[in-house]
Design an enzyme around this catalytic site. Structure first.
Site, PDB file in Angstrom:
ATOM      1  N   GLU A  44       0.863  -1.165   0.000  1.00 46.23           N
ATOM      2  CA  GLU A  44       0.000   0.000   0.000  1.00 46.23           C
ATOM      3  C   GLU A  44       0.902   1.217   0.000  1.00 46.23           C
ATOM      4  O   GLU A  44       1.793   1.330   0.831  1.00 46.23           O
ATOM      5  CB  GLU A  44      -0.900   0.004   1.234  1.00 46.23           C
ATOM      6  CG  GLU A  44      -2.136   0.893   1.121  1.00 46.23           C
ATOM      7  CD  GLU A  44      -1.828   2.337   0.805  1.00 46.23           C
ATOM      8  OE1 GLU A  44      -2.515   2.911  -0.048  1.00 46.23           O
ATOM      9  OE2 GLU A  44      -0.887   2.909   1.379  1.00 46.23           O
ATOM     10  N   CYS A  58      -5.966   4.453   5.427  1.00 42.30           N
ATOM     11  CA  CYS A  58      -5.654   3.239   4.697  1.00 42.30           C
ATOM     12  C   CYS A  58      -6.847   2.335   4.494  1.00 42.30           C
ATOM     13  O   CYS A  58      -7.555   2.010   5.435  1.00 42.30           O
ATOM     14  CB  CYS A  58      -4.570   2.470   5.437  1.00 42.30           C
ATOM     15  SG  CYS A  58      -4.046   1.053   4.496  1.00 42.30           S
ATOM     16  N   CYS A  86      -5.619  -1.439   5.754  1.00 42.46           N
ATOM     17  CA  CYS A  86      -5.727  -1.576   7.216  1.00 42.46           C
ATOM     18  C   CYS A  86      -7.074  -1.036   7.681  1.00 42.46           C
ATOM     19  O   CYS A  86      -7.210  -0.615   8.828  1.00 42.46           O
ATOM     20  CB  CYS A  86      -4.638  -0.776   7.909  1.00 42.46           C
ATOM     21  SG  CYS A  86      -3.043  -0.849   7.139  1.00 42.46           S
ATOM     22  N   HIS A 145      -7.196   1.829  11.963  1.00 42.63           N
ATOM     23  CA  HIS A 145      -7.146   3.226  12.422  1.00 42.63           C
ATOM     24  C   HIS A 145      -8.497   3.662  12.975  1.00 42.63           C
ATOM     25  O   HIS A 145      -8.569   4.488  13.883  1.00 42.63           O
ATOM     26  CB  HIS A 145      -6.718   4.156  11.283  1.00 42.63           C
ATOM     27  CG  HIS A 145      -5.282   3.979  10.900  1.00 42.63           C
ATOM     28  ND1 HIS A 145      -4.258   4.332  11.737  1.00 42.63           N
ATOM     29  CD2 HIS A 145      -4.702   3.455   9.809  1.00 42.63           C
ATOM     30  CE1 HIS A 145      -3.100   4.058  11.146  1.00 42.63           C
ATOM     31  NE2 HIS A 145      -3.341   3.507   9.979  1.00 42.63           N
ATOM     32  N   ARG A 178      -0.243  -4.907  10.873  1.00 44.92           N
ATOM     33  CA  ARG A 178       1.132  -4.546  10.520  1.00 44.92           C
ATOM     34  C   ARG A 178       1.999  -4.185  11.714  1.00 44.92           C
ATOM     35  O   ARG A 178       3.198  -3.974  11.555  1.00 44.92           O
ATOM     36  CB  ARG A 178       1.124  -3.427   9.478  1.00 44.92           C
ATOM     37  CG  ARG A 178       0.694  -3.946   8.134  1.00 44.92           C
ATOM     38  CD  ARG A 178       0.384  -2.887   7.129  1.00 44.92           C
ATOM     39  NE  ARG A 178      -0.091  -3.555   5.924  1.00 44.92           N
ATOM     40  CZ  ARG A 178      -1.295  -4.094   5.799  1.00 44.92           C
ATOM     41  NH1 ARG A 178      -2.166  -4.000   6.773  1.00 44.92           N
ATOM     42  NH2 ARG A 178      -1.628  -4.741   4.695  1.00 44.92           N
ATOM     43  N   SER A 233       4.169   1.085  10.054  1.00 40.23           N
ATOM     44  CA  SER A 233       5.138   1.213   8.964  1.00 40.23           C
ATOM     45  C   SER A 233       6.132   2.333   9.223  1.00 40.23           C
ATOM     46  O   SER A 233       7.201   2.357   8.627  1.00 40.23           O
ATOM     47  CB  SER A 233       4.424   1.410   7.618  1.00 40.23           C
ATOM     48  OG  SER A 233       3.747   0.208   7.297  1.00 40.23           O
ATOM     49  N   CYS A 275       3.109  -0.347   4.573  1.00 42.96           N
ATOM     50  CA  CYS A 275       1.874   0.379   4.307  1.00 42.96           C
ATOM     51  C   CYS A 275       2.192   1.858   4.422  1.00 42.96           C
ATOM     52  O   CYS A 275       2.234   2.415   5.502  1.00 42.96           O
ATOM     53  CB  CYS A 275       0.810  -0.026   5.308  1.00 42.96           C
ATOM     54  SG  CYS A 275      -0.820   0.439   4.742  1.00 42.96           S
ATOM     55  N   CYS A 293      -0.370   4.892   5.457  1.00 37.83           N
ATOM     56  CA  CYS A 293      -0.521   5.004   6.904  1.00 37.83           C
ATOM     57  C   CYS A 293       0.653   5.756   7.504  1.00 37.83           C
ATOM     58  O   CYS A 293       0.512   6.510   8.451  1.00 37.83           O
ATOM     59  CB  CYS A 293      -0.552   3.628   7.556  1.00 37.83           C
ATOM     60  SG  CYS A 293      -2.039   2.724   7.229  1.00 37.83           S
TER      61      CYS A 293
END
Lengths: 546, 314
Positions: free
Chosen positions: A14, A61, A64, A68, A458, A481, A525, A528
């Protein structure tokens, strides 16, 4: 000085990521990870209604998607001081469990597998032998010579069309591919099966959460799906869970073991040093004690020395990022003065900051969680880890690697997925007893501060909010990330991905397949990871949390 | 006739009955607002085309949620879309190639299929400071879009970000983000939603493959077959609205009864989309069904215009 190789874009992730490495004597000797985009969500949140923050941050994202949303809701709830009902906690855990299942399956099959599986080689496979291999390694519900003949024919028709689409110009035939043609054909078949399965897995989110991606069912104080707590809806969820978990146990984990057995050398490549997990999946209102995935920090690979992780020990560095300043600050007091400059690996080279724990870079994600849980003696994790290393005939230390990271992702999927059934039954039990609450009322305070610490697919994720005059004064998040793909810190220490790449063999610098293996194993990702910016005002942003 | 037989054979191999498939095509045809006589022709579009139409899919400032939504497509299954219906020449999230090989694919496809390919854009484009806030392979989003979109036969802006700028364009829009039509000053088909329903993309593409043209759109570029009617006018809870039966607190008896969410901030009356009819994830649910107010996610600037989301609109 060795040869510099740049991979930009890194695909099958991503977001927009650039990786640069220096290769000397056939191995990586230096590495730089650079986030290539920002959007400014934290700035956009300022002055808005705190209840809206979760809907905004969810749009960090779509991969994900739930994470969040959940982290933000928890931060706001912490700030307003509301305790959600038990059913809301269970439904949130079920949705989170489904997110883990979905994310990890898609990551392995659709984002990562093509680094290990040579689809073109599958054309040379003998379907009969493939069938025998499949029977030997997995209990997949599909198989047999006719099945594999048909899959192979489908690939052949596709290749013969000359329109290779997403499979064009890849590293097919690269010497680092080790699976026999039959292994490649089996994996290609499972790639296609997983593509369908994931659509069903995502339906779990829709049952209680309206849709996937971007669920719409959480509100500050609980969940909105009160009308969906019916036997048919719960049954629908249970059925989808079962089909998914069957796949995880009968296909995903066996495939990981089968592929890993051809790549055991990757048990010695791609490792990092320190591991952080905030933990997640609360089994009661008591946190962090009740977290199903425990919280902890492991330094220098010392499993016996595992400690409770404390957010007060986190700082963020910007010395090598496109922001002004050099100081390392706690995220609560962090400054963000963006200043885009040239891409300069000797100076500043990324939109990502560099988070550190007691000054050290830490890997976050499935491997960190599995190691922390293993070190803390969590029996479900110890069992799957011990079974796996004994089946593969590798030592525990092989977990500190690209192979270990990829295996850990599958292992925690098994453990989390298994636990979900109990949570569904717990929900049913509550409803049987007439306990149907899904929401706790609350009032917005004039001011307040809140934090939501989470562990998502993640890795470790924290959201911080400051409320003033019933509006968002400041909002900050530090995401997985950023931990994993951040650049060097002020002291010049490499970020985890950068560190992990050192020593990686590169057979053909023009086709750096080996680099992709390790980078993808972190499941990057980038949307994010980069979200703070106001290029004009150069404002200083601060969030303080008590 | 041969085509027809191949087609049945292929369905059979996949374990899909012709009846189920035709049922889906009927649904899609209805969604597209075409007469039922089009059903067999819609089915043909998803049979084996000689050359699969080339698609170049660009990602800019976005969250990949729109791609994820399309990955959930069950009719046709996503693997069929990728392997047998379309030829996805470039798509960062799914493509096997990386780095300069990936960029080569984009360059070659843009050249080879110039004037022929469909360009799907996901995400907004930064226009401030020459678009420095987003780059791929060293080029800004703006440079890439300017190069690729202008060579396409048709541009589809998928999702609210590509259509109207989306979340990063919310006030104060730090990166100067715009939708693709605005950023380039070109005409595009907008399929907004956060995320959009994949059936509306499939419907638009089917329309193009079937009739050789893009579907009729409203004044802000949205296909009328999907965005012609308000959520409110299609809402199964509409009768509660008419009878003054409202939810006034989440988790209440009224919420459990499925009363109207207008007073909780539902933006259904101001939002045009087919969510109540098409629903998401194989018709499993949609926000109002899950007890959550509509946030108006397929309307331009909804992050500013429709918020605060939990306050009733006037």
């Amino acid at each position: 000085m060795g040869k510099r190789i740049t991979i930009d874009p890194i695909t099958r992730i991503e977001g927009h990521l650039r990786i640069e490495v220096e290769v000397s004597g056939g191995k990586v000797v230096n590495a730089w990870s650079s986030g290539q985009m920002f959007r400014g969500l934290e700035i956009i949140l300022q002055g808005r209604d705190p209840r809206d923050a979760p809907l905004f941050t969810q749009r960090s994202c779509g991969v994900c998607t739930y994470t969040h949303y959940l982290a933000s809701i928890r931060a706001v709830e912490n700030a307003v001081g509301v305790q959600i009902p038990d059913n809301a906690r269970i439904i949130r855990n079920l949705l989170h469990g489904a997110q883990f299942q979905h994310d990890h399956i898609v990551h392995f099959y659709h984002l990562h597998a093509l680094d290990w599986v040579d689809v073109v080689s599958a054309l040379k496979a003998d379907p009969k032998k493939t069938s025998a291999l499949a029977d030997q390694v997995s209990e997949a519900p599909w198989g047999g010579t006719a099945y594999f003949t048909q899959v192979q024919q489908r690939i052949k028709t596709f290749v013969d069309s000359g329109q290779l689409g997403p499979f064009a110009n890849a590293y097919w035939g690269h010497p680092a591919y080790k699976l026999p043609p039959e292994g490649n054909l089996m994996a290609a078949a499972h790639y296609l099966e997983a593509l369908r399965l994931q659509a069903k897995t995502a339906r779990m989110h829709a049952v209680f959460g309206a849709k996937n991606p971007h669920l719409q069912t959480l509100v500050v104080g609980g969940v909105t799906c009160a009308k969906d707590l019916t036997p048919d809806r719960i049954g629908e969820f249970l059925f989808l869970w079962k089909e998914t978990q069957d796949f995880v146990r009968k296909v995903y984990l066996p495939d990981i073991l089968a592929v890993a057995s051809f790549y055991k050398d990757w048990g010695g490549i791609g490792g990092t040093t320190n591991f952080l997990a905030w933990g997640d999946l609360p089994l009661s209102a008591n946190e962090p004690e009740s977290l199903f995935l425990p919280r902890g920090i492991i330094m220098n690979r010392d499993l016996k020395g595992v400690k409770m992780a404390e957010e007060s020990k986190v700082t963020e560095h910007v010395a090598h990022s496109w922001y002004e300043g050099k100081a390392d600050l706690h995220p609560h007091e962090g400054e963000t003065k963006p200043r885009h400059g040239d891409y300069d690996t000797a100076g500043r080279y990324s939109w990502l900051k560099a988070p550190r724990y007691e000054g050290q870079s830490c890997e976050v994600g499935p491997l960190a969680r599995v190691l922390v849980a293993y070190a803390r003696g969590k029996k479900e994790i110890r069992k799957v880890v011990n079974d796996t290393i004994s089946k593969l005939g590798i030592p525990v230390t092989a977990l500190f690697s690209t192979l270990g990271r990829t295996a850990a992702r599958a292992l925690e999927t098994v453990v989390i997925g298994d636990a979900m059934e109990g949570w569904i039954m717990e929900l049913v039990g509550n409803l049987k007893k007439g306990k149907g609450d899904t929401y706790a009322p609350w009032t917005m305070p004039k001011s307040g501060m809140g934090v939501g610490l989470n562990d998502v697919a993640r890795g470790s994720l924290g959201h911080w909010i400051q409320i003033e005059d019933k509006k968002i004064k400041n909002y900050q998040y530090v995401v997985p990330s950023t931990w994993n793909l951040g650049p060097r810190c002020a002291n010049g220490k490499l970020g985890p991905v950068e560190e992990s790449l050192i020593g990686t063999p590169v057979a053909d610098p023009k086709r750096p397949l080996e680099i992709l293996r390790t980078v993808h194993s972190f499941d990057p990702c980038i949307a994010c990871a980069v979200h703070v910016i106001d290029p004009d005002s150069n404002q200083v942003y601060k969030v303080k949390v008590l | 006739m041969t085509l027809e037989r191949d087609f049945d054979q292929r369905l059979l191999e996949k374990g899909i009955s012709r009846r189920d498939f035709m049922k889906y095509c009927g649904f899609l045809t209805a969604t597209m607002g075409l007469a039922s006589s089009f059903v067999p022709r819609v089915a043909e579009v998803f049979a084996a085309p000689k050359q699969r139409p080339p698609v170049i899919w660009l990602h800019f400032a976005e969250c990949t949620g729109c791609s994820e939504a399309v990955l959930r497509s069950m009719y046709p299954w996503i693997d069929e879309l990728v392997l047998e219906v379309l030829s996805i020449e470039y798509h960062e999230t799914i493509m096997a190639a990386a780095g300069h090989q990936a960029e080569d694919n984009l360059r070659m496809a843009t050249k080879k299929y110039e004037g022929e390919f469909i360009c799907v854009v996901e995400g907004a484009i930064s226009t401030k400071d020459n678009g420095v806030y987003g780059k791929i392979g060293g080029r800004t989003f703006l440079e890439i879009a300017d190069d690729v979109c202008r060579k396409a036969k048709a541009v589809i802006a998928l999702g609210t970000c590509a259509a109207y700028g989306g979340v990063q364009a919310a006030k104060p829009n730090p990166g100067g983000y715009k939708g693709v039509g605005d950023a380039l000053g070109i005409s595009v088909v907008n399929i907004p939603g956060c995320p959009p329903n994949p059936i509306n993309l499939v419907g638009t593409i089917a329309n193009y493959l079937l009739l050789g043209k893009l579907p009729a759109v409203d004044d802000i570029g949205r296909p009328l077959f999907a965005y012609g009617t308000s959520i409110h006018d299609q809402c199964p809870r509409r009768s509660h609205y008419e009878h003054d039966e409202f939810v006034e607190e989440f988790g209440s008896e009224e919420a459990k009864q499925g009363f109207c969410l207008y007073k909780m901030g539902c933006k259904g009356p101001d939002t045009y989309n087919n969510c109540p009819i098409a629903k998401f994830n194989d018709g499993t649910s949609w926000p109002v069904e899950a007890g959550h107010p509509c946030i108006g996610c397929s309307e331009p600037d909804f992050w500013d215009k429709m918020s605060p989301f939990f306050e009733a609109s006037e």
